[in-house]
Enzyme design. Structure first.
Site, PDB file in Angstrom:
ATOM      1  N   SER A   1       0.965  -1.167   0.048  1.00 32.22           N
ATOM      2  CA  SER A   1      -0.050   0.223   0.040  1.00 32.22           C
ATOM      3  C   SER A   1       0.896   1.302  -0.012  1.00 32.22           C
ATOM      4  O   SER A   1       2.164   1.152   0.502  1.00 32.22           O
ATOM      5  CB  SER A   1      -0.839  -0.056   1.133  1.00 32.22           C
ATOM      6  OG  SER A   1      -1.336   1.209   1.272  1.00 32.22           O
TER       7      SER A   1
ATOM      8  N   TYR B   1      -2.288  -1.604  10.863  1.00 33.57           N
ATOM      9  CA  TYR B   1      -2.337  -1.942   9.288  1.00 33.57           C
ATOM     10  C   TYR B   1      -1.267  -1.382   8.552  1.00 33.57           C
ATOM     11  O   TYR B   1      -0.541  -2.183   7.604  1.00 33.57           O
ATOM     12  CB  TYR B   1      -3.659  -1.363   8.695  1.00 33.57           C
ATOM     13  CG  TYR B   1      -3.939  -1.416   7.301  1.00 33.57           C
ATOM     14  CD1 TYR B   1      -4.261  -2.690   6.623  1.00 33.57           C
ATOM     15  CD2 TYR B   1      -3.587  -0.023   6.710  1.00 33.57           C
ATOM     16  CE1 TYR B   1      -4.315  -2.457   5.176  1.00 33.57           C
ATOM     17  CE2 TYR B   1      -3.477  -0.350   5.187  1.00 33.57           C
ATOM     18  CZ  TYR B   1      -4.079  -1.522   4.563  1.00 33.57           C
ATOM     19  OH  TYR B   1      -4.147  -1.760   3.069  1.00 33.57           O
TER      20      TYR B   1
HETATM   21  P1  NAD Z   1     -11.349  -6.230   0.057  1.00 36.22           P
HETATM   22  O1  NAD Z   1     -12.252  -6.092   1.454  1.00 36.22           O
HETATM   23  O2  NAD Z   1     -12.116  -6.295  -1.067  1.00 36.22           O
HETATM   24  O3  NAD Z   1     -10.378  -7.272   0.275  1.00 36.22           O
HETATM   25  C1  NAD Z   1      -9.812  -7.569   1.537  1.00 36.22           C
HETATM   26  C2  NAD Z   1     -10.052  -9.331   1.350  1.00 36.22           C
HETATM   27  O4  NAD Z   1      -9.304  -9.746   2.881  1.00 36.22           O
HETATM   28  C3  NAD Z   1     -11.479  -9.800   1.909  1.00 36.22           C
HETATM   29  O5  NAD Z   1     -12.397  -9.906   0.634  1.00 36.22           O
HETATM   30  C4  NAD Z   1     -11.535 -10.945   2.656  1.00 36.22           C
HETATM   31  O6  NAD Z   1     -11.702 -11.962   1.776  1.00 36.22           O
HETATM   32  C5  NAD Z   1      -9.875 -11.112   2.927  1.00 36.22           C
HETATM   33  N1  NAD Z   1      -9.779 -11.576   4.378  1.00 36.22           N
HETATM   34  C6  NAD Z   1      -9.655 -10.311   5.607  1.00 36.22           C
HETATM   35  N2  NAD Z   1      -9.460 -11.253   6.624  1.00 36.22           N
HETATM   36  C7  NAD Z   1      -9.279 -12.388   6.027  1.00 36.22           C
HETATM   37  C8  NAD Z   1      -9.093 -13.672   7.178  1.00 36.22           C
HETATM   38  N3  NAD Z   1      -9.023 -13.544   8.462  1.00 36.22           N
HETATM   39  N4  NAD Z   1      -9.172 -14.719   6.326  1.00 36.22           N
HETATM   40  C9  NAD Z   1      -9.309 -14.986   5.077  1.00 36.22           C
HETATM   41  N5  NAD Z   1      -9.522 -13.704   4.328  1.00 36.22           N
HETATM   42  C10 NAD Z   1      -9.594 -12.621   4.869  1.00 36.22           C
HETATM   43  O7  NAD Z   1     -10.710  -4.831   0.064  1.00 36.22           O
HETATM   44  P2  NAD Z   1      -9.046  -4.596  -0.809  1.00 36.22           P
HETATM   45  O8  NAD Z   1      -9.206  -2.933  -0.763  1.00 36.22           O
HETATM   46  O9  NAD Z   1      -9.751  -4.985  -2.159  1.00 36.22           O
HETATM   47  O10 NAD Z   1      -8.029  -5.036  -0.092  1.00 36.22           O
HETATM   48  C11 NAD Z   1      -7.183  -5.922  -0.823  1.00 36.22           C
HETATM   49  C12 NAD Z   1      -5.575  -5.698  -0.414  1.00 36.22           C
HETATM   50  O11 NAD Z   1      -5.698  -4.132  -1.061  1.00 36.22           O
HETATM   51  C13 NAD Z   1      -5.436  -5.565   0.959  1.00 36.22           C
HETATM   52  O12 NAD Z   1      -4.235  -6.196   1.053  1.00 36.22           O
HETATM   53  C14 NAD Z   1      -5.395  -4.202   1.241  1.00 36.22           C
HETATM   54  O13 NAD Z   1      -4.118  -3.938   2.198  1.00 36.22           O
HETATM   55  C15 NAD Z   1      -4.757  -3.662   0.009  1.00 36.22           C
HETATM   56  N6  NAD Z   1      -4.882  -1.940  -0.137  1.00 36.22           N
HETATM   57  C16 NAD Z   1      -6.264  -1.656  -0.347  1.00 36.22           C
HETATM   58  C17 NAD Z   1      -6.403  -0.378  -0.388  1.00 36.22           C
HETATM   59  C18 NAD Z   1      -7.900   0.454  -0.554  1.00 36.22           C
HETATM   60  O14 NAD Z   1      -7.749   1.667  -0.325  1.00 36.22           O
HETATM   61  N7  NAD Z   1      -8.672  -0.425  -0.575  1.00 36.22           N
HETATM   62  C19 NAD Z   1      -5.118   0.604  -0.314  1.00 36.22           C
HETATM   63  C20 NAD Z   1      -3.854   0.160  -0.138  1.00 36.22           C
HETATM   64  C21 NAD Z   1      -3.894  -1.323  -0.038  1.00 36.22           C
END
Ligand code: NAD
Ligand code: MG
Length: 331
Positions: A222, A235
């Site tokens: 991120s 986080y």
């Molecule tokens: P999202 O909620 O769609 O995806 C996160 C997923 O993590 C969930 O769908 C869930 O299936 C999984 N998860 C969480 N806890 C879990 C557990 N204990 N066991 C199994 N699965 C679990 O959100 P996203 O934003 O697409 O996140 C995906 C990645 O992107 C993450 O690594 C996040 O750090 C990163 N990210 C997101 C953003 C943002 O703004 N959305 C920014 C920077 C990085």
């Protein structure tokens, strides 16, 4: 409402509907030149901008209940065989960035296993249908990544069902906003570390034991890794850890011909943000701090997950692929 906004609305539809609506999508795309590996939505400028309607879901949240629904590339991502014959496991493949990667991988010719939490089954069903619609093998393996034994079983099951494992995408994560360090309980801290650091470690260890030369690990980090927010202390630590892990493992696995890359999203419109990842105040202006003035849609980052795993980019390992909307890229 402009014509562009109307078409944009048609693009951000339920994935289940998206499969049935393939004809409608192609009639719009016929007006737009398609670039392989690129979302072919009418224009990124038509993507939703803040302010967003207040909304809150119980963790882990569902993409299908978000307003507006995220665009994961359901009707727009066009592949060109960049991952033909590859076998990939994607954690958090049910929604958000992981779903966009799963759709793109299937359209690039890969068979895909996704992991998610049992509560996310409705989102996962949509992704499985989309992968199958490409004629690719789709494997659904629900379970909690905070459990070491499950992580080992997940890799074993994915490799068995897919007939091997060429790509591991460590993408699942937990993000919960807390105003002060005193508000982060030890249980909170442990859940974040287990999901975001231990699980990728366990999964990577199990995966590399099965991987051959040419395999790739893609980690999600991120922009928080380099510029952490004051209310995402635990986080943000984990996203920095993923960057460091990417670089050490790239060096360690280079002699085996296994590459390790990371992708760094900026603000993306996903369930993570509406299920405790952001305060209501931040959510309503989500993305406004990025130079592009809006959050990214998952479809806009899928191509980086493809690039990070593409065998054609065989000299790229230990690399950081970014989509931050103009914000700083962590080193
Ligand atoms: P999202 O909620 O769609 O995806 C996160 C997923 O993590 C969930 O769908 C869930 O299936 C999984 N998860 C969480 N806890 C879990 C557990 N204990 N066991 C199994 N699965 C679990 O959100 P996203 O934003 O697409 O996140 C995906 C990645 O992107 C993450 O690594 C996040 O750090 C990163 N990210 C997101 C953003 C943002 O703004 N959305 C920014 C920077 C990085
Ligand atoms: Mg989800």
């Amino acid at each position: 409402m402009t014509d562009l906004a109307d078409s944009r609305r048609n693009f951000v539809i339920g994935a289940g509907v998206a499969v049935a609506a393939a004809g409608a999508a192609s009639s719009v795309s016929a007006q737009e030149p398609k670039m392989p590996g690129q979302p072919t939505t009418p224009a990124a400028a038509a993507y939703p901008k803040p302010p967003f309607a207040p909304q809150k879901q119980e963790w882990p949240g569902l993409a299908s209940k978000m307003n507006p629904r995220p665009d994961h590339g359901e009707t727009s991502y066009k592949g060109s065989g960049r991952l033909a014959g590859k076998r990939a496991l994607i954690t958090g493949g049910d929604s958000g960035i992981g779903r966009a990667a799963a759709i793109a991988y299937a359209r690039e010719g890969a068979d895909v296993a996704i992991n998610y939490l049992p509560a996310e089954e409705p989102d996962a069903r949509e992704v499985i249908a989309l992968i199958k619609a490409e004629g690719r093998k789709a494997v659904a393996i629900p379970g909690d990544l905070r459990d070491e034994a499950f992580c080992n079983k997940l890799v074993e099951c994915a490799a068995r069902e897919l007939g091997g494992l060429d790509i591991l995408v460590n993408n699942a994560a937990r993000q919960q906003t807390r105003p002060a360090i005193g508000d982060i309980s030890s249980a909170d801290f442990e859940a974040t570390m287990k999901t975001n650091v231990y699980a990728p470690f366990w999964l990577t260890r199990a995966a590399v034991a099965r991987m051959a030369a040419g395999a790739v690990i893609v980690n999600t980090s991120s922009e928080q890794a380099g510029d952490p927010s004051e209310d995402l202390v635990d986080y943000a630590m984990t996203r920095a850890a993923m960057l460091n892990f990417t670089k050490s493992m790239a060096k360690q696995l280079a002699p085996r011909g296994i590459r390790v890359n990371a992708v760094t999203p900026g603000p993306f419109w996903t369930p993570l943000q509406v299920s405790g990842g952001a305060t209501q105040e931040k959510l309503q202006k989500f993305g406004s701090q990025a130079p592009l003035g809006r959050p990214g849609q998952p479809a806009e980052i899928a191509g980086l997950y493809v690039a990070a795993a593409d065998p054609g980019l065989s000299f790229s390992t230990g690399q950081i692929f970014g989509a931050t909307g103009g914000g700083g890229q962590p080193g």
